[in-house]
Design a protein around this motif. Structure first.
Motif, PDB file in Angstrom:
ATOM      1  N   SER A 289       0.939  -1.190  -0.009  1.00  0.00           N
ATOM      2  CA  SER A 289      -0.122  -0.019   0.187  1.00  0.00           C
ATOM      3  C   SER A 289       1.070   1.150  -0.101  1.00  0.00           C
ATOM      4  O   SER A 289       1.994   1.258   0.218  1.00  0.00           O
ATOM      5  CB  SER A 289      -1.156  -0.068   1.143  1.00  0.00           C
TER       6      SER A 289
ATOM      7  N   THR B  30      -1.574  12.784  -7.292  1.00  0.00           N
ATOM      8  CA  THR B  30      -2.026  11.584  -6.312  1.00  0.00           C
ATOM      9  C   THR B  30      -1.268  10.453  -6.368  1.00  0.00           C
ATOM     10  O   THR B  30      -1.190   9.982  -7.490  1.00  0.00           O
ATOM     11  CB  THR B  30      -3.457  11.314  -6.639  1.00  0.00           C
TER      12      THR B  30
ATOM     13  N   VAL C  46      -0.469   6.567  -6.074  1.00  0.00           N
ATOM     14  CA  VAL C  46      -1.277   5.246  -6.023  1.00  0.00           C
ATOM     15  C   VAL C  46      -0.452   4.106  -5.940  1.00  0.00           C
ATOM     16  O   VAL C  46       0.440   3.931  -6.598  1.00  0.00           O
ATOM     17  CB  VAL C  46      -1.986   5.500  -7.529  1.00  0.00           C
TER      18      VAL C  46
ATOM     19  N   ARG D  80      -2.164   0.362  -5.098  1.00  0.00           N
ATOM     20  CA  ARG D  80      -3.372  -0.530  -4.807  1.00  0.00           C
ATOM     21  C   ARG D  80      -3.100  -1.854  -5.333  1.00  0.00           C
ATOM     22  O   ARG D  80      -3.138  -2.055  -6.461  1.00  0.00           O
ATOM     23  CB  ARG D  80      -4.854   0.139  -5.306  1.00  0.00           C
TER      24      ARG D  80
ATOM     25  N   VAL E 258      -9.276   6.404  -7.046  1.00  0.00           N
ATOM     26  CA  VAL E 258      -8.512   5.980  -5.873  1.00  0.00           C
ATOM     27  C   VAL E 258      -9.024   6.529  -4.663  1.00  0.00           C
ATOM     28  O   VAL E 258      -9.433   5.866  -3.476  1.00  0.00           O
ATOM     29  CB  VAL E 258      -7.079   6.341  -5.800  1.00  0.00           C
ATOM     30  N   GLU E 259      -9.622   7.617  -4.760  1.00  0.00           N
ATOM     31  CA  GLU E 259     -10.213   8.311  -3.603  1.00  0.00           C
ATOM     32  C   GLU E 259     -11.639   7.804  -3.189  1.00  0.00           C
ATOM     33  O   GLU E 259     -12.175   7.767  -2.263  1.00  0.00           O
ATOM     34  CB  GLU E 259     -10.551  10.023  -4.010  1.00  0.00           C
TER      35      GLU E 259
END
Length: 290
Positions: A137, A191, A193, A195, A280-281
């Motif tokens: 993460s 942002t 990322v 994930r 993502v948000e």
């Protein structure tokens, strides 16, 4: 077994078999710059060949990653005597064994990470899947959250050692090189990322108190933003986690990683940076069950 043993943790381990090559989404398997002035780097299909600027950028990031991996793996480790208990033959699983069990994995959480897995192979596989998500993460790159993750995931006897190694690997200088500040945050308008989604799990070795699980994963990694030179891309990899039963839950003793198995990529047009950042948000994660 440790980060310096014979399972891919040594200083001479390659990018295809090491403990840190994808953690925090820092693996750069491809880097693509915008196709033209004012482009966002996501609007066009992937080109079959990289521009020279992309190669230079990727090479620079790979050199930094290898240096961080080697530094993190420096130091002593423990021997990895294997306990060849029941289920340790590593034979090919039957079709029924790869189907979902339908058993609910856990009802509790330790912070943001599921906890309280059953003391059986199904519980070990569920634990390994959820721990793989935590270890890859974006939070693992944030000093304020890293210590919490390490102590939630690893057995207590390894926590201090591994926290020190993670801190050395993801130093301020390293974070700066991949475009993050010392707190692990991306620049304004960007942002970061990282994930991961487990695709499947299998037990390769098992005894009453020790179980080794392979977790096949896919994920999205990179920086979403109009001016990003490290656009978000996908990856496929397998994490091998050796788990120990601590009396109430499964915890990680050691882990390694290798690339693939990876399917053929399609020619689907990539989403733009705003769409990736918004996804993502807005899309939450899952608790993964075997």
């Amino acid at each position: 077994m440790s980060l310096g043993d014979d399972n891919g943790y040594g200083n001479d381990s390659g990018r295809t078999d090491d403990a840190y090559s994808t953690i925090g989404g820092t693996r750069q398997t491809r880097t693509r710059l915008p196709d033209g002035e004012g482009g966002d780097g996501y609007s066009a299909p992937r080109r079959p060949a990289r521009a020279s600027r992309s190669l230079v950028t990727m090479a620079g990031v790979v050199v930094l990653l290898i240096a961080a991996i080697a530094f993190a793996n420096m130091g002593g480790g423990r021997g990895g005597d294997k306990d060849n208990g029941p289920g340790s033959s590593g034979s090919k699983p039957e079709a029924a064994s790869t189907a979902a069990t339908g058993t609910k994995p856990v009802t509790g959480k330790n912070g943001t990470i599921p906890s309280g897995f059953a003391h059986d192979e199904q519980g070990a596989q569920s634990a390994a899947a959820n721990y793989a998500v935590a270890l890859v993460s974006a939070d693992i790159l944030k000093p304020a959250k890293r210590a919490e993750i390490v102590r939630q995931v690893f057995i207590p006897s390894r926590a201090d050692e591994l926290e020190t190694k993670f801190n050395r690997a993801y130093s301020k200088e390293f974070l700066d090189k991949i475009g993050l500040d010392e707190s692990g945050n991306a620049a304004t308008g960007m942002t970061y990322v990282s994930r991961t989604a487990p695709v499947g799990t299998k037990v390769t070795e098992s005894s009453g108190s020790s179980t080794t699980v392979d977790v096949w994963c896919t994920g999205v990694f990179g920086t979403a933003g109009v001016s990003s030179t490290n656009p978000v891309s996908n990856d496929w990899f397998t994490m091998t986690l050796k788990l120990q039963w601590d009396g109430s839950d499964w915890k990680v003793d050691s882990f390694s990683q290798k690339e693939g198995p990876a399917p053929v990529n399609t020619d689907r047009t990539a989403s733009n940076a705003d769409e990736i950042a918004k996804a993502v948000e807005e899309y939450g994660g899952f608790t993964y069950a075997r």
